[in-house]
Design an enzyme around this catalytic site. Structure first.
Site, PDB file in Angstrom:
ATOM      1  N   TYR A  54      16.065  40.319  62.022  1.00  0.00           N
ATOM      2  CA  TYR A  54      16.160  39.553  63.262  1.00  0.00           C
ATOM      3  C   TYR A  54      14.813  39.410  63.968  1.00  0.00           C
ATOM      4  O   TYR A  54      14.642  38.521  64.801  1.00  0.00           O
ATOM      5  CB  TYR A  54      17.138  40.205  64.238  1.00  0.00           C
ATOM      6  CG  TYR A  54      18.567  40.307  63.777  1.00  0.00           C
ATOM      7  CD1 TYR A  54      19.032  39.671  62.636  1.00  0.00           C
ATOM      8  CD2 TYR A  54      19.479  41.075  64.507  1.00  0.00           C
ATOM      9  CE1 TYR A  54      20.348  39.789  62.225  1.00  0.00           C
ATOM     10  CE2 TYR A  54      20.798  41.191  64.109  1.00  0.00           C
ATOM     11  CZ  TYR A  54      21.227  40.562  62.961  1.00  0.00           C
ATOM     12  OH  TYR A  54      22.534  40.692  62.565  1.00  0.00           O
ATOM     13  N   HIS A 113      21.634  45.409  54.832  1.00  0.00           N
ATOM     14  CA  HIS A 113      21.977  44.121  55.437  1.00  0.00           C
ATOM     15  C   HIS A 113      22.722  43.202  54.465  1.00  0.00           C
ATOM     16  O   HIS A 113      23.727  42.587  54.821  1.00  0.00           O
ATOM     17  CB  HIS A 113      20.716  43.433  55.957  1.00  0.00           C
ATOM     18  CG  HIS A 113      20.985  42.444  57.047  1.00  0.00           C
ATOM     19  ND1 HIS A 113      20.033  42.072  57.957  1.00  0.00           N
ATOM     20  CD2 HIS A 113      22.104  41.747  57.382  1.00  0.00           C
ATOM     21  CE1 HIS A 113      20.546  41.192  58.808  1.00  0.00           C
ATOM     22  NE2 HIS A 113      21.805  40.974  58.465  1.00  0.00           N
ATOM     23  N   ARG A 235      27.852  38.323  70.574  1.00  0.00           N
ATOM     24  CA  ARG A 235      26.583  38.186  71.294  1.00  0.00           C
ATOM     25  C   ARG A 235      26.801  37.347  72.537  1.00  0.00           C
ATOM     26  O   ARG A 235      27.419  36.292  72.485  1.00  0.00           O
ATOM     27  CB  ARG A 235      25.518  37.518  70.423  1.00  0.00           C
ATOM     28  CG  ARG A 235      24.199  37.270  71.196  1.00  0.00           C
ATOM     29  CD  ARG A 235      23.171  36.514  70.367  1.00  0.00           C
ATOM     30  NE  ARG A 235      23.597  35.195  69.971  1.00  0.00           N
ATOM     31  CZ  ARG A 235      23.561  34.113  70.742  1.00  0.00           C
ATOM     32  NH1 ARG A 235      23.119  34.193  71.990  1.00  0.00           N
ATOM     33  NH2 ARG A 235      23.958  32.946  70.284  1.00  0.00           N
ATOM     34  N   ASN A 245      33.851  40.656  77.715  1.00  0.00           N
ATOM     35  CA  ASN A 245      33.999  41.107  76.326  1.00  0.00           C
ATOM     36  C   ASN A 245      34.429  42.565  76.229  1.00  0.00           C
ATOM     37  O   ASN A 245      35.087  42.959  75.259  1.00  0.00           O
ATOM     38  CB  ASN A 245      32.687  40.912  75.561  1.00  0.00           C
ATOM     39  CG  ASN A 245      32.410  39.465  75.226  1.00  0.00           C
ATOM     40  OD1 ASN A 245      33.295  38.602  75.318  1.00  0.00           O
ATOM     41  ND2 ASN A 245      31.177  39.171  74.836  1.00  0.00           N
ATOM     42  N   ARG A 271      30.001  32.335  55.921  1.00  0.00           N
ATOM     43  CA  ARG A 271      29.115  31.169  55.852  1.00  0.00           C
ATOM     44  C   ARG A 271      28.123  31.279  54.700  1.00  0.00           C
ATOM     45  O   ARG A 271      27.743  30.279  54.086  1.00  0.00           O
ATOM     46  CB  ARG A 271      28.374  31.043  57.181  1.00  0.00           C
ATOM     47  CG  ARG A 271      27.503  29.816  57.330  1.00  0.00           C
ATOM     48  CD  ARG A 271      26.973  29.741  58.756  1.00  0.00           C
ATOM     49  NE  ARG A 271      26.165  30.901  59.077  1.00  0.00           N
ATOM     50  CZ  ARG A 271      24.848  30.953  58.947  1.00  0.00           C
ATOM     51  NH1 ARG A 271      24.172  29.919  58.476  1.00  0.00           N
ATOM     52  NH2 ARG A 271      24.179  32.035  59.297  1.00  0.00           N
TER      53      ARG A 271
END
Length: 279
Positions: A54, A113, A235, A245, A271
Site C-alpha cells: 500500500y 499478501h 475503509r 461501522n 476481482r
C-alpha cells in the site's frame, strides 16, 4: 463503543485476540492516511489494516505512535510482499522492513499478501512466519487471498493457519471458499466487505433490514459478516461513517435474514485471481 474480539488459533498464537472490525487503509497514503487512522482510533477503532504494497505503513505508523490510546490496546495488521518470501532469514527481513516503516516494536498480525504460486514458496513462507512468532517481532501470522487449494497445501505441510483475508461481499460471498476455511479452522477476514461500487440500498433485503433495525445498509452488511465470525476491514475516512461501522454490536440478524443476504450471492469471485495476480 464496544468492539468485540475473536481468538486467532494456530501455531504459537492461541492467546491472540483480534478486534472483529478493522479499518482498511488502501489506497490512502501520506497525511491523508495518518489523519484517517488518527480519526478512526479516536472514534473507537482498535484494529488497523495496512500492507507493504500500500505504501502507507509509514503514515499508519505515525498515527499509531501518536495515538490517543496505548500501543498495546491497538492491533496492527500488515502484509508481506513476495520479495520477502522463503526461509526464516528472508521473511524476518520482511518483518523488520515493516517495523522500520511503521516505527513500531512489533506487528500484531503479519499476513502473506498473495500466495504467488508461480514462485513455489508460499508454504515455506508460512512455516517461516509461524517460527518467527516466537521472536516477538510478530504476535500472529496468517495469509490473504489464498484459495482452497493453497490452504490445503499449507495444511498438508502440518501448519495451522490462523486467518485468511479474502474479498467477500453480499454479491461475492464465495461460499465454497468460506467453507474451505471453516473446514480447516481458519478465521476469515473480509476486505471490500460491503462491495465495490455497490449501492446497497438497491437491494430490498438490505433496505428492509436497515429499516427494521434502525441501521444503515452498510451496518446490516457488516453485521452479516461479524455474526458469521468474519473480520471485515471497511475503509472510511469519514468520522461519522467510522462510528457507524463500529455500531453493529447492539442488534442481531435472524437466521432467515442471514440466509436472505447469503442468497444475494451471484457467483462472483474476487476481482483478482490469486493464481494469476500477486506481488
Amino acid at each position: 463503543m464496544s468492539v468485540t474480539s475473536l481468538p486467532l488459533n494456530g501455531t504459537g498464537v492461541s492467546e491472540v485476540q483480534i478486534p472483529q472490525i478493522g479499518l482498511g487503509t488502501w489506497p490512502l497514503t501520506g497525511q491523508e492516511s495518518t489523519d484517517m487512522v488518527t480519526t478512526a482510533i479516536d472514534n473507537g477503532y482498535r484494529h488497523i489494516d495496512t500492507a507493504q504494497k500500500y505504501g502507507n505503513e509509514d503514515a499508519v505508523g505515525l498515527a499509531i505512535r501518536a495515538a490517543s490510546v496505548p500501543r498495546d490496546e491497538l492491533f496492527i495488521t500488515t502484509k508481506l510482499i513476495n520479495r520477502y518470501f522463503g526461509d526464516v532469514a528472508n521473511v524476518r527481513a520482511g518483518i523488520e522492513h515493516s517495523l522500520r516503516e511503521t516505527g513500531l516494536d512489533y506487528i500484531d498480525l503479519m499476513l502473506i499478501h498473495w500466495p504467488n504460486p508461480q514462485l513455489g514458496k508460499y508454504v515455506e513462507t508460512c512455516a517461516s512466519l509461524a517460527e518467527l512468532v516466537d521472536t516477538g517481532l510478530i504476535r500472529a501470522w496468517g495469509v490473504s487471498n489464498f484459495k482452497p487449494e493453497h490452504l490445503q497445501n499449507v495444511v498438508d505441510a502440518g501448519l495451522d493457519i490462523p486467518l485468511n483475508q479474502i474479498q467477500i461481499d453480499p454479491l461475492a460471498g464465495q461460499p465454497d471458499y468460506v467453507a474451505a476455511n471453516a473446514a480447516h479452522g481458519v478465521v476469515v477476514g473480509a476486505y471490500s466487505p460491503t462491495g465495490r461500487d455497490l449501492t446497497l440500498s438497491d437491494f430490498p433485503v438490505l433496505r428492509d433490514a436497515a429499516e427494521r433495525y434502525g441501521k444503515s445498509e452498510h451496518q446490516i452488511v457488516l453485521r452479516w459478516h461479524v455474526q458469521q465470525g468474519r473480520i471485515p476491514v471497511p475503509r472510511s475516512s469519514n468520522a461519522g461513517r467510522q462510528r457507524e461501522n463500529l455500531d453493529v454490536f447492539d442488534f442481531e440478524l435472524t437466521d432467515a435474514e442471514i440466509a436472505a443476504i447469503n442468497a444475494l450471492d451471484n457467483g462472483s469471485r474476487a476481482r483478482l485471481d490469486a493464481d494469476e495476480y500477486g506481488h
